[in-house]
Design a protein around this motif. Structure first.
Motif, PDB file in Angstrom:
ATOM      1  N   ARG A 187     -28.663  57.759   0.552  1.00 38.28           N
ATOM      2  CA  ARG A 187     -29.840  58.323   1.233  1.00 38.28           C
ATOM      3  C   ARG A 187     -31.072  57.449   1.043  1.00 38.28           C
ATOM      4  NH1 ARG A 187     -29.561  61.547   5.085  1.00 38.28           N
ATOM      5  NH2 ARG A 187     -31.406  62.737   4.623  1.00 38.28           N
ATOM      6  N   ASN A 188     -31.182  56.814  -0.129  1.00 39.43           N
ATOM      7  CA  ASN A 188     -32.371  55.989  -0.368  1.00 39.43           C
ATOM      8  C   ASN A 188     -32.419  54.749   0.536  1.00 39.43           C
ATOM      9  OD1 ASN A 188     -30.258  54.713  -1.756  1.00 39.43           O
ATOM     10  ND2 ASN A 188     -31.629  53.858  -3.298  1.00 39.43           N
ATOM     11  N   GLU A 189     -31.329  54.463   1.242  1.00 43.83           N
ATOM     12  CA  GLU A 189     -31.299  53.347   2.196  1.00 43.83           C
ATOM     13  C   GLU A 189     -31.503  53.808   3.640  1.00 43.83           C
ATOM     14  OE1 GLU A 189     -31.436  50.250   1.843  1.00 43.83           O
ATOM     15  OE2 GLU A 189     -30.885  49.950  -0.249  1.00 43.83           O
ATOM     16  N   LEU A 190     -31.666  55.109   3.851  1.00 44.34           N
ATOM     17  CA  LEU A 190     -31.741  55.655   5.204  1.00 44.34           C
ATOM     18  C   LEU A 190     -32.816  54.986   6.060  1.00 44.34           C
ATOM     19  CD1 LEU A 190     -30.592  57.678   7.205  1.00 44.34           C
ATOM     20  CD2 LEU A 190     -32.223  59.361   6.341  1.00 44.34           C
ATOM     21  N   TYR A 191     -34.001  54.762   5.499  1.00 48.76           N
ATOM     22  CA  TYR A 191     -35.100  54.176   6.275  1.00 48.76           C
ATOM     23  C   TYR A 191     -35.227  52.673   6.054  1.00 48.76           C
ATOM     24  CZ  TYR A 191     -36.121  59.048   6.903  1.00 48.76           C
ATOM     25  OH  TYR A 191     -36.008  60.374   7.215  1.00 48.76           O
ATOM     26  N   GLY A 192     -34.311  52.103   5.315  1.00 48.96           N
ATOM     27  CA  GLY A 192     -34.310  50.670   5.059  1.00 48.96           C
ATOM     28  C   GLY A 192     -33.101  50.020   5.700  1.00 48.96           C
ATOM     29  N   LEU A 193     -32.145  49.681   4.871  1.00 43.43           N
ATOM     30  CA  LEU A 193     -30.971  48.937   5.327  1.00 43.43           C
ATOM     31  C   LEU A 193     -30.150  49.705   6.359  1.00 43.43           C
ATOM     32  CD1 LEU A 193     -29.380  46.328   5.003  1.00 43.43           C
ATOM     33  CD2 LEU A 193     -28.177  47.393   3.085  1.00 43.43           C
ATOM     34  N   THR A 194     -29.980  50.996   6.179  1.00 44.76           N
ATOM     35  CA  THR A 194     -29.196  51.786   7.137  1.00 44.76           C
ATOM     36  C   THR A 194     -29.838  51.733   8.522  1.00 44.76           C
ATOM     37  OG1 THR A 194     -28.457  53.262   5.377  1.00 44.76           O
ATOM     38  CG2 THR A 194     -28.240  54.074   7.633  1.00 44.76           C
ATOM     39  N   ALA A 195     -31.134  52.000   8.582  1.00 43.71           N
ATOM     40  CA  ALA A 195     -31.833  52.014   9.870  1.00 43.71           C
ATOM     41  C   ALA A 195     -31.816  50.633  10.525  1.00 43.71           C
ATOM     42  CB  ALA A 195     -33.272  52.492   9.682  1.00 43.71           C
ATOM     43  N   GLN A 196     -32.028  49.583   9.732  1.00 44.95           N
ATOM     44  CA  GLN A 196     -32.063  48.241  10.306  1.00 44.95           C
ATOM     45  C   GLN A 196     -30.688  47.815  10.817  1.00 44.95           C
ATOM     46  OE1 GLN A 196     -34.138  45.407   7.935  1.00 44.95           O
ATOM     47  NE2 GLN A 196     -33.816  43.750   9.381  1.00 44.95           N
TER      48      GLN A 196
END
Length: 124
Positions: free
Chosen positions: A28-37
């Motif tokens: 979840r901590n990657e949701l607005y970082g690596l996941t979104a990109q």
């Protein structure tokens, strides 16, 4: 020609769907970082193919294919980074890498075909 008939779009669409599915399990901590990109890069490939087909003239069409190619390259790195960070298993990475490579090949072929029809120089 409708974009849905292009093999490059079909493979890119499958790549985007598979990327979305795999990233659903990322932290979840990657949701607005690596996941979104990663999702944006994957979705940008078929989206720009679809938009490019709708444009008038080969110059505009090629411009959107350039964007698709750039997004494909971006996705390639993001997948490698994700594998190295332990977010992708070796099998997931191999599967996505193979599909991403296929998309790149198809995009280059289509790009060259458009270039030749427009009478412009081809890139080797």
């Amino acid at each position: 020609m409708p974009y849905e008939k292009l093999l490059a779009w079909k493979v890119a669409h499958q790549l985007a769907l598979e990327t979305y599915t795999i990233t659903e399990n990322w932290p979840r901590n990657e949701l607005y970082g690596l996941t979104a990109q990663t999702r944006r890069a994957a979705l940008s490939i078929p989206t720009n193919i679809a938009e490019g087909v709708a444009k008038s003239g080969p110059r505009e069409f090629r411009r959107y294919f350039d964007i698709s190619l750039g997004s494909s390259s971006e996705l390639s790195y993001l997948l490698l980074f994700s594998r190295d960070r332990g977010l992708l298993s070796r099998g997931e990475w191999e599967r996505l890498k193979s599909k991403r490579n296929r998309v790149g090949q198809l995009l280059w072929r289509l790009y060259r075909s458009i270039q030749q029809r427009a009478g412009g120089p081809t890139q080797q």
